[in-house]
Design a protein around this motif. Structure first.
Motif, PDB file in Angstrom:
ATOM      1  N   GLN A 297       0.826  -1.212   0.000  1.00 37.91           N
ATOM      2  CA  GLN A 297       0.000   0.000   0.000  1.00 37.91           C
ATOM      3  C   GLN A 297       0.858   1.258   0.000  1.00 37.91           C
ATOM      4  OE1 GLN A 297      -2.343  -0.875   3.470  1.00 37.91           O
ATOM      5  NE2 GLN A 297      -3.972  -1.875   2.296  1.00 37.91           N
ATOM      6  N   LEU A 298       2.066   1.149   0.569  1.00 32.13           N
ATOM      7  CA  LEU A 298       2.991   2.289   0.593  1.00 32.13           C
ATOM      8  C   LEU A 298       3.884   2.333  -0.641  1.00 32.13           C
ATOM      9  CD1 LEU A 298       4.098   2.096   4.335  1.00 32.13           C
ATOM     10  CD2 LEU A 298       2.531   3.750   3.324  1.00 32.13           C
ATOM     11  N   GLN A 299       3.713   1.364  -1.574  1.00 28.43           N
ATOM     12  CA  GLN A 299       4.541   1.267  -2.788  1.00 28.43           C
ATOM     13  C   GLN A 299       6.020   1.118  -2.433  1.00 28.43           C
ATOM     14  OE1 GLN A 299       2.493   4.911  -4.724  1.00 28.43           O
ATOM     15  NE2 GLN A 299       3.046   3.614  -6.463  1.00 28.43           N
ATOM     16  N   ARG A 300       6.304   0.271  -1.452  1.00 31.76           N
ATOM     17  CA  ARG A 300       7.672   0.050  -0.997  1.00 31.76           C
ATOM     18  C   ARG A 300       7.942  -1.446  -0.818  1.00 31.76           C
ATOM     19  NH1 ARG A 300       7.590   4.636  -2.169  1.00 31.76           N
ATOM     20  NH2 ARG A 300       8.664   6.403  -1.180  1.00 31.76           N
ATOM     21  N   LEU A 301       7.653  -2.235  -1.840  1.00 33.31           N
ATOM     22  CA  LEU A 301       7.859  -3.675  -1.744  1.00 33.31           C
ATOM     23  C   LEU A 301       9.345  -4.003  -1.899  1.00 33.31           C
ATOM     24  CD1 LEU A 301       4.855  -5.103  -3.787  1.00 33.31           C
ATOM     25  CD2 LEU A 301       5.288  -5.398  -1.348  1.00 33.31           C
ATOM     26  N   PRO A 302       9.899  -4.770  -0.960  1.00 35.50           N
ATOM     27  CA  PRO A 302      11.317  -5.162  -1.068  1.00 35.50           C
ATOM     28  C   PRO A 302      11.478  -6.405  -1.959  1.00 35.50           C
ATOM     29  CG  PRO A 302      10.434  -5.862   1.047  1.00 35.50           C
ATOM     30  CD  PRO A 302       9.318  -5.150   0.336  1.00 35.50           C
ATOM     31  N   PHE A 303      12.405  -6.343  -2.923  1.00 33.28           N
ATOM     32  CA  PHE A 303      12.587  -7.437  -3.880  1.00 33.28           C
ATOM     33  C   PHE A 303      12.961  -8.735  -3.179  1.00 33.28           C
ATOM     34  CE2 PHE A 303      11.583  -4.531  -6.816  1.00 33.28           C
ATOM     35  CZ  PHE A 303      12.237  -4.486  -8.040  1.00 33.28           C
TER      36      PHE A 303
END
Length: 522
Positions: A297-303
């Motif tokens: 939701q924060l557009q901060r997905l860790p690869f």
């Protein structure tokens, strides 16, 4: 415990005002200031006196030793004379006689005799057809007797004497009432001083416990409170306590950030979460996915975490858990986010056979608040404006987003009947191959798909300006899939007065997109 009820049709007796057994908390109405003069002159009629002073018959049993601290009435060397004096007071025929019995028997007078005297005085004044004149000196002498012996009274006797003195009309600023009141204050236990409150300050998160911080995070999320200071405190607590926190606690601490669409300023917030995910991902699968949902939701997905949750081993592991369906739904949403938002991701993806619709129906909050929603009146406005065949309501489009209202339009902007068109845009968008994202997807289909998005009051944080994370995510993904969005904010919907105004509002909104209908639209 419940009090026992009386017989059918009966009413419980009410405590009589001025009763000798009444405590200090009983309610009673003070007589008028002129009542003492009426009693002294005794010129009023018996009926008026009865109205001014309602005192009950004598209840000797109310003056037992357990309340007044005297010796038992039936025992001891002075039990007989003491009890005899009480009978004499109760049978006195005039105020003067009351005072005479007290003055002539100083060794037999006990504390409880003074309330009996005051009560008998009131009875004499209201029971005699023509009460004899009461000299003011008699009342003054009685007052002096009570004042002199007041220090020997217990707290209950003081309460009753004070109560009866006020009912008899002794002035509140007179010596009797003032002395009794002062003695009552002395006897009551002093109130403990209020605890000293330390000066208010911003408490350091290090001083708080995980349980307290979780309660705070849940409160903010549940009530949509986007409070930057409190959210920053939670983020700082998470960073400071990283080594002591497991993923089940972290998922609850991270929840309000995604829901409230708030990315903290704390620079170590995201690196801290990545380290926790790397450490705990295999321990608690559901907690891991919940943390990633908030980051999505924060557009901060860790690869790195995405590589793990899309691995065959993790997917096989969660498939056998009781919450397999909800995890698959979250994984499907995360896969959609990778498809649309992360063009640089080259790791594993969720297999097609494992994907499920993300939000196949309106969210629980919308269903719970349907009676406050504008959806019905907007649907009626579109029906009258366009016709039923030119829009679809609550249609779920791939990969599983439920739309409020969907319209199909030609390349020239004419609104087309939905039944003659495929309302779905292809997913994944044709402009990007599987595994790649698209920031501005286009399709080979020249027609448009317009989604009218209701933005109700509860779709926002409490400030009314920032969309909740789930809402912002849905709109962002629909836009990336190629749907043209037309938001309908609650402020604008609430300002419409009646269906005619709403139809005019919808007409204006649709025309701003270049849409037209009716005869000119074919």
């Amino acid at each position: 415990m419940r009090r026992p009820r009386g017989e059918p049709g009966s009413r419980a007796p009410r405590p009589t005002e001025g009763a000798a057994c009444a405590g200090p908390g009983e309610s009673w109405s003070p007589p008028p200031s002129s009542m003492l003069r009426v009693l002294l002159s005794a010129q009023a009629s018996p009926a008026r006196l009865s109205g001014l002073l309602l005192l009950p018959p004598v209840q000797p049993c109310c003056w037992g030793p357990s309340k007044l601290g005297d010796r038992p009435l039936g025992g001891g060397p002075h039990a007989g004379p003491v009890q005899g004096l009480q009978r004499l007071l109760e049978q006195a025929r005039s105020p003067g006689e009351l005072l005479r019995w007290l003055g002539q028997n100083p060794t037999k007078v006990r504390a409880h005799h003074y309330p009996v005297t005051l009560r008998r005085l009131g009875q004499l004044l209201r029971s005699q057809p023509r009460p004899p004149p009461v000299e003011q000196a008699t009342l003054q002498d009685l007052s002096q007797l009570i004042i002199r012996n007041c220090p020997s009274f217990d707290i209950h006797t003081i309460h009753v004497c004070l109560h009866l003195a006020v009912l008899l009309g002794f002035p509140s600023d007179g010596p009797l009432v003032r002395t009794l009141e002062q003695e009552r204050r002395v006897r009551l236990p002093p109130k403990p001083p209020p605890p000293l409150q330390p000066a208010l300050r911003e408490a350091g998160p290090e001083e708080l416990t995980p349980h307290v911080m979780v309660l705070l995070a849940q409160h903010l999320a549940r009530h949509r409170l986007r409070e930057p200071q409190l959210l920053e405190a939670i983020a700082r607590f998470l960073v400071v306590q990283e080594a002591q926190l497991n993923s089940k606690v972290v998922q609850k601490l991270v929840l309000p950030f995604g829901r409230l669409n708030y990315l903290p300023l704390e620079q170590q917030f995201l690196p801290c979460l990545e380290r926790i995910l790397a450490r705990e991902a295999g321990v608690a699968p559901l907690a891991t996915v919940n943390i990633l949902m908030s980051l999505c939701q924060l557009q901060r997905l860790p690869f790195r975490a995405l590589h793990f949750i899309f691995s065959p081993g993790f997917i096989k592991h969660v498939s056998g858990t009781p919450h397999a369906l909800i995890v698959r739904r979250y994984l499907s949403l995360l896969d959609t986010a990778v498809e649309l938002e992360l063009p640089g991701y080259r790791g594993p993806r969720l297999p097609r056979r494992q994907q499920v619709p993300i939000f196949p129906q309106p969210l629980i909050t919308d269903r719970a608040r349907c009676k406050y929603s504008h959806k019905d009146i907007v649907a009626e406005g579109l029906r009258q404006l366009l016709g039923e065949e030119k829009y679809r309501q609550d249609l779920t489009v791939p990969p599983g987003y439920c739309t409020d209202f969907l319209l199909c339009a030609s390349s020239s902007g004419a609104v087309l009947p939905v039944r003659t068109q495929d309302p779905f845009l292809p997913y994944p968008p044709r402009s990007c191959p599987q595994g790649h994202g698209a920031s501005n997807p286009t399709t080979q289909d020249p027609s448009q798909r317009v989604v009218l998005m209701l933005r109700e009051r509860w779709h926002f944080c409490r400030d009314g300006r920032v969309l909740l994370g789930s809402r912002a995510l849905r709109e962002r993904h629909l836009g990336l899939m190629g749907y043209q969005l037309l938001p309908l904010p609650f402020e604008e919907l609430e300002s419409q007065r009646g269906l005619p105004q709403l139809k005019s509002y919808l007409r204006q909104k649709l025309q701003t997109l270049g849409l037209h209908w009716g005869p000119e639209g074919g």
